[in-house]
Scaffold this active site. Structure first.
Site, short mmCIF file in Angstrom:
data_model
loop_
_atom_site.label_atom_id
_atom_site.label_comp_id
_atom_site.label_asym_id
_atom_site.label_seq_id
_atom_site.Cartn_x
_atom_site.Cartn_y
_atom_site.Cartn_z
N VAL A 1 99.34 52.04 47.27
CA VAL A 1 98.71 52.01 48.59
C VAL A 1 98.29 50.58 48.94
CG1 VAL A 1 96.87 52.93 50.04
CG2 VAL A 1 97.89 54.37 48.26
N LYS B 1 96.39 62.13 36.66
CA LYS B 1 96.74 62.62 37.99
C LYS B 1 97.62 63.87 37.91
CE LYS B 1 95.44 61.07 41.24
NZ LYS B 1 94.15 61.22 41.95
N ASP C 1 78.47 63.40 42.04
CA ASP C 1 79.26 62.77 40.99
C ASP C 1 80.29 63.77 40.48
OD1 ASP C 1 80.19 61.73 38.47
OD2 ASP C 1 78.39 60.49 38.36
N GLY D 1 85.86 54.33 48.52
CA GLY D 1 87.15 53.91 47.99
C GLY D 1 88.10 53.46 49.09
N PHE D 2 89.18 52.82 48.70
CA PHE D 2 90.13 52.26 49.66
C PHE D 2 90.72 53.34 50.56
CE2 PHE D 2 94.44 49.95 50.18
CZ PHE D 2 93.98 49.22 51.27
#
Length: 353
Positions: A199, A171, A74, A13-14
């Site tokens: 982000v 979240k 996972d 991921g980023f």
């Protein structure tokens, strides 16, 4: 930290890949280092077939892929987590879904976010991990009652508030569950939380985060006008640095830290910044603002537009004073973060010529 093992979940991921790169750089708690005190790094991927993708991203980011172990695990399955966290002293739990489009069934986001976080925390406790740093979000902070000041770590989103998107609710519930787990069942496990806003920063490939997709849409001219809302910004390199500071600093245990740089941009201000700084490359960026009534009317037919309604006309400024005071964190200006994203998209050929 030399010789210790740090596990980064969601390594492709980023934010995850930049955390890996930051750890490989070493250099204590600052924003750069020479690698002399770098820990061993293990990164998780959801599918073992993505191991080569992760190593390629490390190489593109200037790191040595041979220094990164890769483990498959996972968030929706207990299998793999025991092995993934074996021998770890610290965990940066970054993995969590952030879709480009809102799902029809919010459980597709809430269950991986909440249950996956608890799965990682249980495995970390059982493995004897010292501290876990969880990547939460400003989404878990900025959707309660507006405090009449910049949002801080003392603020919490109300998950029962009408009109919340599945992502915001996921979240919030995931972070609440993490704090409750550590309080009730964590044993000696320490928890710190980082709550980033939007982000930005340099992309390493074509698999774009939602914030970078926003810039791509603007630069490509895919929308004729922008909504009357706002977006906060922080550079991904500074987010990664904040994770490492929260991992290392003794005073970070039991604390949450907002990752934000400066005040929020309105979408109109964001578009104006791109046009002013990028010249011909930003020629398609819209100059007009969509009337609120158009968004409200379209919300009846589009989940993406419904997600915009609650924020029409709002500006959610937030403060990083706590991260600066406790951890010495000093992020890049918000403009630098956005322009680094945009320029990387152009250099990668991800913007229409």
């Amino acid at each position: 930290m030399s010789g210790e093992l740090v596990v980064v979940t969601g390594g492709t991921g980023f934010v995850g890949i930049h955390c890996v790169l930051r750890l490989l750089a070493g250099g204590g708690g600052g924003t750069s280092g020479d690698g002399d005190d770098a820990p061993r790094v293990r990164a998780t991927v959801r599918d073992a077939a993505r191991a080569d993708d992760l190593r390629a991203l490390v190489r593109l980011g200037g790191g040595d892929p041979e220094r990164v172990e890769v483990a498959a695990a996972d968030l929706l399955d207990d299998a793999g987590w025991r092995d993934a966290l074996a021998g770890a002293t610290h965990v940066l739990h970054v993995a969590s879904p952030f879709p480009a489009r809102q799902p029809r069934d919010e459980r597709r986001l809430i269950e991986p976010a909440r249950d996956g976080t608890l799965r990682v925390l249980r495995a970390a406790r059982d493995a004897g991990v010292r501290r876990v740093v969880v990547t939460s979000s400003f989404a878990a902070v900025g959707y309660g009652a507006h405090p009449g000041r910049p949002f801080t770590e003392d603020d919490w989103t109300d998950p029962d508030r009408p009109g919340l998107t599945a992502y915001v609710r996921s979240k919030t519930l995931a972070e609440r569950a993490a704090w409750e787990f550590v309080d009730r069942e964590g044993g000696g496990l320490e928890l710190s939380v980082v709550n980033p806003v939007g982000v930005f920063g340099p992309a390493l490939g074509a698999d774009l985060s939602s914030s970078l997709l926003l810039l791509q849409v603007l630069l490509d001219g895919r929308i004729p006008a922008v909504p009357r809302g706002s977006v906060n910004a922080v550079d991904v390199r500074d987010v990664a640095d904040l994770h490492v500071r929260a991992m290392r600093h003794p005073d970070a245990a039991g604390e949450r830290f907002l990752a934000v740089s400066g005040d929020a941009f309105t979408y109109a201000e964001l578009a104006a910044l791109l046009r002013a700084e990028l010249g011909h490359a930003a020629r398609r960026v819209p100059t007009r603002t969509i009337p609120d009534w158009v968004i409200r009317a379209g919300a009846a037919f589009s989940a993406d537009l419904r997600g915009l309604v609650a924020d029409l006309g709002s500006r959610k400024d937030a403060s990083h004073d706590k991260a600066a005071r406790v951890l010495g964190w000093d992020p890049r200006p918000r403009e630098e973060a956005v322009l680094a994203s945009a320029r990387s998209l152009i250099e990668l050929g991800l913007v229409r010529a």
